[in-house]
Scaffold this motif. Structure first.
Motif, PDB file in Angstrom:
ATOM      1  N   TYR A  74      -0.229 -10.537 -52.278  1.00 41.41           N
ATOM      2  CA  TYR A  74      -0.189  -9.936 -50.951  1.00 41.41           C
ATOM      3  C   TYR A  74      -1.230  -9.122 -50.385  1.00 41.41           C
ATOM      4  O   TYR A  74      -2.026  -9.057 -49.197  1.00 41.41           O
ATOM      5  CB  TYR A  74       1.058  -9.053 -50.926  1.00 41.41           C
ATOM      6  CG  TYR A  74       1.223  -8.485 -49.404  1.00 41.41           C
ATOM      7  CD1 TYR A  74       1.551  -9.170 -48.280  1.00 41.41           C
ATOM      8  CD2 TYR A  74       0.899  -6.897 -49.322  1.00 41.41           C
ATOM      9  CE1 TYR A  74       1.549  -8.409 -47.056  1.00 41.41           C
ATOM     10  CE2 TYR A  74       1.069  -6.303 -48.066  1.00 41.41           C
ATOM     11  CZ  TYR A  74       1.367  -7.179 -46.904  1.00 41.41           C
ATOM     12  OH  TYR A  74       1.430  -6.459 -45.904  1.00 41.41           O
ATOM     13  N   ASP A  75      -1.896  -8.539 -51.616  1.00 44.90           N
ATOM     14  CA  ASP A  75      -3.339  -7.756 -51.227  1.00 44.90           C
ATOM     15  C   ASP A  75      -4.297  -8.675 -51.121  1.00 44.90           C
ATOM     16  O   ASP A  75      -5.216  -8.451 -50.005  1.00 44.90           O
ATOM     17  CB  ASP A  75      -3.485  -6.690 -52.563  1.00 44.90           C
ATOM     18  CG  ASP A  75      -4.767  -6.261 -52.538  1.00 44.90           C
ATOM     19  OD1 ASP A  75      -5.058  -5.292 -51.514  1.00 44.90           O
ATOM     20  OD2 ASP A  75      -5.745  -6.540 -53.379  1.00 44.90           O
ATOM     21  N   ARG A  76      -4.294  -9.790 -51.572  1.00 45.15           N
ATOM     22  CA  ARG A  76      -5.548 -10.582 -51.637  1.00 45.15           C
ATOM     23  C   ARG A  76      -5.474 -11.379 -50.204  1.00 45.15           C
ATOM     24  O   ARG A  76      -6.522 -11.670 -49.333  1.00 45.15           O
ATOM     25  CB  ARG A  76      -5.391 -11.718 -52.622  1.00 45.15           C
ATOM     26  CG  ARG A  76      -6.047 -11.259 -53.909  1.00 45.15           C
ATOM     27  CD  ARG A  76      -7.254 -10.662 -53.961  1.00 45.15           C
ATOM     28  NE  ARG A  76      -7.613  -9.285 -53.638  1.00 45.15           N
ATOM     29  CZ  ARG A  76      -8.500  -8.877 -52.827  1.00 45.15           C
ATOM     30  NH1 ARG A  76      -9.496  -9.569 -52.520  1.00 45.15           N
ATOM     31  NH2 ARG A  76      -8.540  -7.729 -52.724  1.00 45.15           N
ATOM     32  N   PHE A  77      -4.102 -11.616 -49.720  1.00 48.84           N
ATOM     33  CA  PHE A  77      -3.755 -12.028 -48.573  1.00 48.84           C
ATOM     34  C   PHE A  77      -4.253 -11.224 -47.473  1.00 48.84           C
ATOM     35  O   PHE A  77      -4.796 -11.573 -46.302  1.00 48.84           O
ATOM     36  CB  PHE A  77      -2.384 -12.389 -48.376  1.00 48.84           C
ATOM     37  CG  PHE A  77      -1.755 -12.487 -46.603  1.00 48.84           C
ATOM     38  CD1 PHE A  77      -2.108 -13.418 -46.067  1.00 48.84           C
ATOM     39  CD2 PHE A  77      -1.120 -11.498 -46.291  1.00 48.84           C
ATOM     40  CE1 PHE A  77      -1.731 -13.653 -44.909  1.00 48.84           C
ATOM     41  CE2 PHE A  77      -0.713 -11.631 -44.958  1.00 48.84           C
ATOM     42  CZ  PHE A  77      -0.959 -12.798 -44.174  1.00 48.84           C
ATOM     43  N   ILE A  84       4.004 -14.952 -54.287  1.00 45.20           N
ATOM     44  CA  ILE A  84       2.712 -15.307 -54.431  1.00 45.20           C
ATOM     45  C   ILE A  84       2.443 -16.869 -53.823  1.00 45.20           C
ATOM     46  O   ILE A  84       1.450 -16.932 -53.382  1.00 45.20           O
ATOM     47  CB  ILE A  84       2.406 -15.686 -56.112  1.00 45.20           C
ATOM     48  CG1 ILE A  84       2.763 -14.157 -56.829  1.00 45.20           C
ATOM     49  CG2 ILE A  84       1.481 -16.209 -56.572  1.00 45.20           C
ATOM     50  CD1 ILE A  84       2.847 -14.342 -58.346  1.00 45.20           C
ATOM     51  N   ALA A  85       3.459 -17.571 -53.753  1.00 43.78           N
ATOM     52  CA  ALA A  85       3.141 -19.078 -53.081  1.00 43.78           C
ATOM     53  C   ALA A  85       2.956 -18.566 -51.791  1.00 43.78           C
ATOM     54  O   ALA A  85       2.022 -19.490 -50.933  1.00 43.78           O
ATOM     55  CB  ALA A  85       4.498 -20.131 -53.368  1.00 43.78           C
ATOM     56  N   VAL A  86       3.734 -18.028 -51.010  1.00 47.66           N
ATOM     57  CA  VAL A  86       3.729 -17.795 -49.438  1.00 47.66           C
ATOM     58  C   VAL A  86       2.115 -16.842 -49.522  1.00 47.66           C
ATOM     59  O   VAL A  86       1.582 -17.427 -48.482  1.00 47.66           O
ATOM     60  CB  VAL A  86       4.814 -16.907 -49.110  1.00 47.66           C
ATOM     61  CG1 VAL A  86       4.528 -16.365 -47.514  1.00 47.66           C
ATOM     62  CG2 VAL A  86       6.161 -17.766 -49.038  1.00 47.66           C
ATOM     63  N   LEU A  91       4.095   0.220 -52.813  1.00 47.52           N
ATOM     64  CA  LEU A  91       4.237  -1.079 -53.571  1.00 47.52           C
ATOM     65  C   LEU A  91       4.179  -1.030 -54.851  1.00 47.52           C
ATOM     66  O   LEU A  91       5.029  -1.615 -55.809  1.00 47.52           O
ATOM     67  CB  LEU A  91       2.926  -1.861 -53.248  1.00 47.52           C
ATOM     68  CG  LEU A  91       2.862  -2.267 -51.812  1.00 47.52           C
ATOM     69  CD1 LEU A  91       1.763  -2.968 -51.191  1.00 47.52           C
ATOM     70  CD2 LEU A  91       4.224  -3.259 -51.401  1.00 47.52           C
ATOM     71  N   VAL A  92       3.310  -0.052 -55.609  1.00 44.08           N
ATOM     72  CA  VAL A  92       3.392   0.135 -57.029  1.00 44.08           C
ATOM     73  C   VAL A  92       4.601   0.778 -57.397  1.00 44.08           C
ATOM     74  O   VAL A  92       5.117   0.591 -58.560  1.00 44.08           O
ATOM     75  CB  VAL A  92       2.162   1.041 -57.284  1.00 44.08           C
ATOM     76  CG1 VAL A  92       2.447   1.511 -58.807  1.00 44.08           C
ATOM     77  CG2 VAL A  92       0.907   0.316 -57.256  1.00 44.08           C
ATOM     78  N   LEU A  93       5.249   1.737 -56.684  1.00 40.89           N
ATOM     79  CA  LEU A  93       6.443   2.241 -57.024  1.00 40.89           C
ATOM     80  C   LEU A  93       7.584   1.447 -57.076  1.00 40.89           C
ATOM     81  O   LEU A  93       8.565   1.545 -57.886  1.00 40.89           O
ATOM     82  CB  LEU A  93       6.673   3.456 -56.132  1.00 40.89           C
ATOM     83  CG  LEU A  93       8.042   4.149 -56.415  1.00 40.89           C
ATOM     84  CD1 LEU A  93       7.816   4.826 -57.822  1.00 40.89           C
ATOM     85  CD2 LEU A  93       8.083   5.409 -55.240  1.00 40.89           C
ATOM     86  N   THR A 111     -12.351 -14.324 -54.651  1.00 39.62           N
ATOM     87  CA  THR A 111     -11.536 -13.079 -54.719  1.00 39.62           C
ATOM     88  C   THR A 111     -10.297 -13.529 -55.368  1.00 39.62           C
ATOM     89  O   THR A 111      -9.569 -12.651 -55.784  1.00 39.62           O
ATOM     90  CB  THR A 111     -11.719 -12.352 -53.611  1.00 39.62           C
ATOM     91  OG1 THR A 111     -10.929 -13.088 -52.449  1.00 39.62           O
ATOM     92  CG2 THR A 111     -12.981 -12.097 -52.844  1.00 39.62           C
ATOM     93  N   CYS A 112     -10.020 -14.734 -55.101  1.00 40.45           N
ATOM     94  CA  CYS A 112      -8.379 -14.998 -55.618  1.00 40.45           C
ATOM     95  C   CYS A 112      -8.563 -15.630 -56.910  1.00 40.45           C
ATOM     96  O   CYS A 112      -7.374 -15.746 -57.356  1.00 40.45           O
ATOM     97  CB  CYS A 112      -7.793 -15.789 -54.519  1.00 40.45           C
ATOM     98  SG  CYS A 112      -7.787 -15.031 -52.738  1.00 40.45           S
ATOM     99  N   THR A 113      -9.549 -16.209 -57.424  1.00 36.85           N
ATOM    100  CA  THR A 113      -9.299 -17.015 -58.607  1.00 36.85           C
ATOM    101  C   THR A 113      -8.993 -16.167 -59.845  1.00 36.85           C
ATOM    102  O   THR A 113      -8.171 -16.744 -60.610  1.00 36.85           O
ATOM    103  CB  THR A 113     -10.809 -17.452 -58.862  1.00 36.85           C
ATOM    104  OG1 THR A 113     -11.373 -18.062 -57.655  1.00 36.85           O
ATOM    105  CG2 THR A 113     -10.777 -18.614 -60.048  1.00 36.85           C
ATOM    106  N   SER A 114      -9.482 -15.098 -59.858  1.00 38.31           N
ATOM    107  CA  SER A 114      -9.107 -14.253 -61.286  1.00 38.31           C
ATOM    108  C   SER A 114      -7.715 -13.873 -61.126  1.00 38.31           C
ATOM    109  O   SER A 114      -6.941 -14.108 -62.173  1.00 38.31           O
ATOM    110  CB  SER A 114      -9.902 -12.924 -61.042  1.00 38.31           C
ATOM    111  OG  SER A 114     -11.289 -13.296 -61.300  1.00 38.31           O
TER     112      SER A 114
END
Length: 357
Positions: free
Chosen positions: A140-143, A234-236, A164-166, A260-263
């Motif tokens: 979601y962060d990459r999106f 992840i897929a969405v 989000l982390v919590l 930026t998304c490959t890793s």
């Protein structure tokens, strides 16, 4: 119905109705107070060296990534904030299993107490489930970074980062708590040999002499929910990323956005690949050797690779590492040079004194 066993313990027969919840038995029968982890029975010395090297590399790589992120202000952005928690989870995840594995390879009989076994499983489940949800959060962060590059910092605020982390840690803890309470409600009256190198839920259910039907339902439901929700997120996220990237007019911009998304995609593949074999393959004695190998990859190899994936494929991290390495080499060279000059000065001074005398 689940697996119901009549098992022998001590001098007599042990029946489910004689067993009290939580592993304690009534009457003259004694409960299982420890488990024997069968683990790896071949090439134990070689496996100890290999696993120890993998574990040390895991600790150095992930802890080094955390220190690197904390030490450089240019890395104090949401992506690296999530990455630092991901590295922390990798350290905890591997540490919940590997030390006991290493000690067991050197011991003649690898024994773990009942409470120790339940505790190990609980921590393993907490960190593993939290990691699954954190991977979804990172997608979601990459999106947001690709779709809203100009408003990314404001959209991913510090408050949202913490929430989000919590939420990821809370989901992992709730999942582990449900399975742990389920295990504590079962009776274990023998046998006590776990054909694995750590306490995992399926082999423990096989050893219970209680009805494990409810535990199996909870396990299947929880695993299905965790995998379905995290993979769906992840897929969405990546479907939206692809739509955004395809609408970009610049080829260079598309390449920069996808790089930026490959890793993250590689990390997702490494996480869910062995997990798919472990939890979607039927558990039986015919595939126990393959399950052990997949579990070793899951708990040792994958946590070791992730820091290298994010460092080697990220230009910003590579440039910081290169700069820090150059600074370190310069410091070492200057220190050696000053030491050499000092030694030369001392030698010259001593020779002068000898000539003077």
């Amino acid at each position: 119905m689940g697996l119901v066993r009549n098992c022998s313990s001590g001098s007599g027969e042990c029946h489910p109705e004689d067993a009290a919840p939580g592993g304690w038995l009534g009457g003259n029968h004694s409960a299982v107070t420890e488990f024997v982890l069968l683990g790896f029975t071949d090439l134990q010395e070689l496996l100890f060296v290999v696993f120890l090297l993998l574990y040390i590399t895991t600790l150095l790589g992930n802890l080094g990534m955390i220190v690197l992120i904390q030490a450089h202000s240019q890395l104090h952005v949401p992506m690296y904030f999530f990455l630092s928690h991901f590295s922390f989870l990798e350290v905890c995840y591997s540490s919940s299993v590997t030390p006991k594995l290493l000690s067991g390879l050197l011991a003649e009989r690898n024994v773990i107490s009942f409470r120790g076994c339940i505790t190990q499983f609980c921590f393993f489940a907490v960190f593993g489930t939290t990691e699954a949800f954190l991977l979804a959060v990172m997608a979601y962060d990459r999106f947001l970074a690709v779709q809203q590059p100009l408003h990314y910092s404001s959209a991913m605020s510090h408050r949202l980062l913490g929430q989000l982390v919590l939420a990821s840690y809370a989901a992992g803890s709730l999942n582990a708590l449900a399975h742990t309470c389920g295990l504590l409600s079962l009776s274990f009256c023998g046998p006590n040999v776990v054909n694995h190198f750590y306490c995992e839920l399926p082999p423990l259910l096989l050893l219970s002499c209680s009805d494990t039907w409810l535990n199996e339902v909870v396990m299947a439901t929880a695993i299905g929910f965790v995998i379905t929700t995290s993979l769906s997120a992840i897929a969405v996220s990546y479907a939206c990323i692809l739509l955004t990237v395809c609408s970009m007019p610049s080829t260079q911009g598309r390449h920069r956005a996808l790089s930026t998304c490959t890793s993250h995609l590689v990390a997702v593949g490494l996480f869910y690949g062995p997990a798919a074999f472990l939890y979607f393959h039927p558990f039986s004695r015919q595939v126990e050797r393959q399950r052990k190998a997949a579990s070793a990859v899951y708990t040792l190899v994958t946590p070791m690779l992730n820091p290298f994936i994010y460092s080697l494929r990220n230009k910003e991290v590579r440039s910081i590492l290169r700069r820090d390495a150059n600074r370190l080499l310069s410091y070492i060279y200057s220190h050696r040079s000053s030491s050499s000059q000092t030694k030369a000065g001392i030698t010259c001074h001593s020779r002068r004194n000898e000539v003077g005398t």
